[in-house]
Design an enzyme around this catalytic site. Structure first.
Site, PDB file in Angstrom:
ATOM      1  N   ASP A 149       0.855  -1.185   0.000  1.00 50.23           N
ATOM      2  CA  ASP A 149       0.000   0.000   0.000  1.00 50.23           C
ATOM      3  C   ASP A 149       0.894   1.239   0.000  1.00 50.23           C
ATOM      4  O   ASP A 149       1.993   1.221   0.561  1.00 50.23           O
ATOM      5  CB  ASP A 149      -0.894  -0.005   1.243  1.00 50.23           C
ATOM      6  CG  ASP A 149      -2.071   0.951   1.128  1.00 50.23           C
ATOM      7  OD1 ASP A 149      -3.210   0.473   1.000  1.00 50.23           O
ATOM      8  OD2 ASP A 149      -1.861   2.179   1.167  1.00 50.23           O
ATOM      9  N   ALA A 180     -11.872  -4.529  -7.542  1.00 52.58           N
ATOM     10  CA  ALA A 180     -11.731  -3.106  -7.214  1.00 52.58           C
ATOM     11  C   ALA A 180     -12.330  -2.237  -8.320  1.00 52.58           C
ATOM     12  O   ALA A 180     -13.535  -1.976  -8.314  1.00 52.58           O
ATOM     13  CB  ALA A 180     -10.268  -2.775  -6.975  1.00 52.58           C
ATOM     14  N   ARG A 181     -11.518  -1.825  -9.268  1.00 55.05           N
ATOM     15  CA  ARG A 181     -11.974  -0.978 -10.373  1.00 55.05           C
ATOM     16  C   ARG A 181     -11.406  -1.492 -11.683  1.00 55.05           C
ATOM     17  O   ARG A 181     -10.214  -1.791 -11.797  1.00 55.05           O
ATOM     18  CB  ARG A 181     -11.551   0.475 -10.149  1.00 55.05           C
ATOM     19  CG  ARG A 181     -12.311   1.175  -9.006  1.00 55.05           C
ATOM     20  CD  ARG A 181     -13.772   1.349  -9.351  1.00 55.05           C
ATOM     21  NE  ARG A 181     -14.532   2.065  -8.344  1.00 55.05           N
ATOM     22  CZ  ARG A 181     -15.267   1.494  -7.393  1.00 55.05           C
ATOM     23  NH1 ARG A 181     -15.293   0.168  -7.298  1.00 55.05           N
ATOM     24  NH2 ARG A 181     -15.960   2.236  -6.540  1.00 55.05           N
ATOM     25  N   ASP A 216     -14.277  -9.155 -11.305  1.00 56.01           N
ATOM     26  CA  ASP A 216     -15.628  -8.666 -11.022  1.00 56.01           C
ATOM     27  C   ASP A 216     -15.876  -7.336 -11.719  1.00 56.01           C
ATOM     28  O   ASP A 216     -17.018  -6.906 -11.842  1.00 56.01           O
ATOM     29  CB  ASP A 216     -15.814  -8.504  -9.510  1.00 56.01           C
ATOM     30  CG  ASP A 216     -17.199  -7.988  -9.157  1.00 56.01           C
ATOM     31  OD1 ASP A 216     -18.185  -8.628  -9.571  1.00 56.01           O
ATOM     32  OD2 ASP A 216     -17.297  -6.945  -8.482  1.00 56.01           O
ATOM     33  N   GLU A 259     -18.769  -3.822 -32.468  1.00 57.57           N
ATOM     34  CA  GLU A 259     -17.761  -4.869 -32.509  1.00 57.57           C
ATOM     35  C   GLU A 259     -17.187  -5.103 -31.122  1.00 57.57           C
ATOM     36  O   GLU A 259     -16.780  -4.168 -30.430  1.00 57.57           O
ATOM     37  CB  GLU A 259     -16.643  -4.477 -33.481  1.00 57.57           C
ATOM     38  CG  GLU A 259     -15.592  -5.567 -33.667  1.00 57.57           C
ATOM     39  CD  GLU A 259     -14.522  -5.177 -34.673  1.00 57.57           C
ATOM     40  OE1 GLU A 259     -13.548  -5.938 -34.824  1.00 57.57           O
ATOM     41  OE2 GLU A 259     -14.665  -4.105 -35.298  1.00 57.57           O
ATOM     42  N   HIS A 282     -19.630  -6.783 -11.645  1.00 60.01           N
ATOM     43  CA  HIS A 282     -19.432  -5.745 -10.628  1.00 60.01           C
ATOM     44  C   HIS A 282     -20.426  -5.921  -9.474  1.00 60.01           C
ATOM     45  O   HIS A 282     -21.143  -4.989  -9.099  1.00 60.01           O
ATOM     46  CB  HIS A 282     -19.567  -4.344 -11.241  1.00 60.01           C
ATOM     47  CG  HIS A 282     -18.875  -3.277 -10.436  1.00 60.01           C
ATOM     48  ND1 HIS A 282     -18.330  -2.144 -11.000  1.00 60.01           N
ATOM     49  CD2 HIS A 282     -18.652  -3.159  -9.103  1.00 60.01           C
ATOM     50  CE1 HIS A 282     -17.805  -1.370 -10.059  1.00 60.01           C
ATOM     51  NE2 HIS A 282     -17.996  -1.971  -8.889  1.00 60.01           N
ATOM     52  N   ALA A 326     -19.338  -7.745  -6.485  1.00 61.05           N
ATOM     53  CA  ALA A 326     -18.618  -8.244  -5.311  1.00 61.05           C
ATOM     54  C   ALA A 326     -19.162  -7.646  -4.022  1.00 61.05           C
ATOM     55  O   ALA A 326     -19.259  -8.323  -3.002  1.00 61.05           O
ATOM     56  CB  ALA A 326     -17.123  -7.960  -5.431  1.00 61.05           C
TER      57      ALA A 326
END
Length: 311
Positions: A169, A226-227, A251, A267, A286, A288
């Site tokens: 972190d 997360a993202r 996710d 496409e 998405h 989670a």
């Protein structure tokens, strides 16, 4: 205070604000431009992700005292300008961290035991035991990137397994009894599994790219709850093809919001087409942090934070 709810949420949220003496109004359909015309009448906003609350919007919200974001992140809000304006920001990572931790663990176990592949094959009359021989977590090293609410929740779920958990972190001193904080070099040397739990910021957009992936000593499994925009999907697919990444549980996807809703009328991106066909990739939409329990907890968390700030 008069509060405008821009997204639907659990009834606990409106009821809790009403119990605190606030007045609720709801508008789930008007455009951003229409909301801007009346936003000066409100002291509070409740939103999930319907649109971005930017500087121009905030300039029109002349009486705004707080924004309640019913979710973990604040990336759809101009945080710095809101703080400059003295607006209280309340997000709710405490409300869905347990759900995210459980979902991440579920994805990891499903990948290791090939559950999606095995389920599909049995439903189609294929009884392939050897082809679905799984792996055990025992003895593996799990690396968590981003050790806030979500990272800590995942580490807590891993406490019952015989694994080593390390975390990385940008903030120092975040390690705890469930994960030992390490530098990026040790993370790259030791991790068998990488789980991403960072917010979306300029620093994290595109951070999981080819250079990052190939900095690891050995092939690893990758999880992202997360993202989506933190991962360069083309680079992830290239690593899956080469075997540098052994499998992925996703996710969230890079294509969310900007193009995901249009994938099947235009496409399809080649990288996404690879993901949906790969046996060593597990996908979810998405969700989670999207449980029956977390919906209630998210709402209550916002109520609690507004109460603490304004009581």
């Amino acid at each position: 205070m008069k509060v405008l709810h821009l997204d639907s949420n659990h009834n606990i949220l409106a009821e809790g604000l009403e119990a605190l003496g606030h007045t609720n109004e709801f508008d789930f359909t008007s455009s951003k431009e229409e909301i801007e015309k009346k936003i000066a009448s409100y002291e509070g906003i409740i939103i999930r992700s319907r649109f971005t609350i930017d500087e121009a919007f905030l300039d029109k919200a002349t009486n705004l005292k707080f924004i309640g974001r019913v979710g973990a992140g604040l990336e759809n809000i101009d945080v710095e300008y809101a703080k400059y304006r003295g607006i209280f920001l309340a997000s709710a990572p405490e409300g869905n961290r347990n759900a995210v931790g459980e979902h991440t663990l579920g994805m990891l176990l499903a990948l290791f035991n090939k559950l999606n592949k095995a389920d599909r094959e049995v439903r189609n009359g294929i009884w392939d035991r050897e082809g679905n021989r799984g792996l055990e977590l025992d003895g593996k090293t799990v690396g968590i990137i981003g050790y806030g609410n979500m990272g800590k929740a995942f580490a807590k779920k891993l406490a019952g397994f015989d694994v080593e958990v390390i975390c990385y972190d940008i903030q120092g001193g975040v390690g705890d009894k469930n994960a030992r904080q390490v530098g990026i070099m040790e993370l790259r040397q030791r991790a068998d599994i990488i789980s991403l739990h960072t917010p979306q910021t300029p620093l994290t957009v595109g951070m999981i790219n080819s250079e990052f992936i190939h900095g690891f000593k050995r092939p690893f499994w990758f999880l992202n709850t997360a993202r989506g925009k933190s991962v360069v999907t083309q680079d992830l697919v290239a690593a899956l093809e080469s075997g540098k990444i052994l499998g992925a549980g996703l996710d969230v996807l890079e294509y969310e919001k900007s193009s995901f809703e249009q994938l099947f009328t235009k496409e399809m991106p080649a990288a996404f087409e690879y993901l949906i066909k790969a046996d060593n990739v597990l996908l979810s939409p998405h969700v989670a942090g999207w449980t029956v329990e977390s919906k209630e907890k998210l709402a209550q968390t916002i109520v609690d934070k507004v109460k603490k700030q304004f009581s």
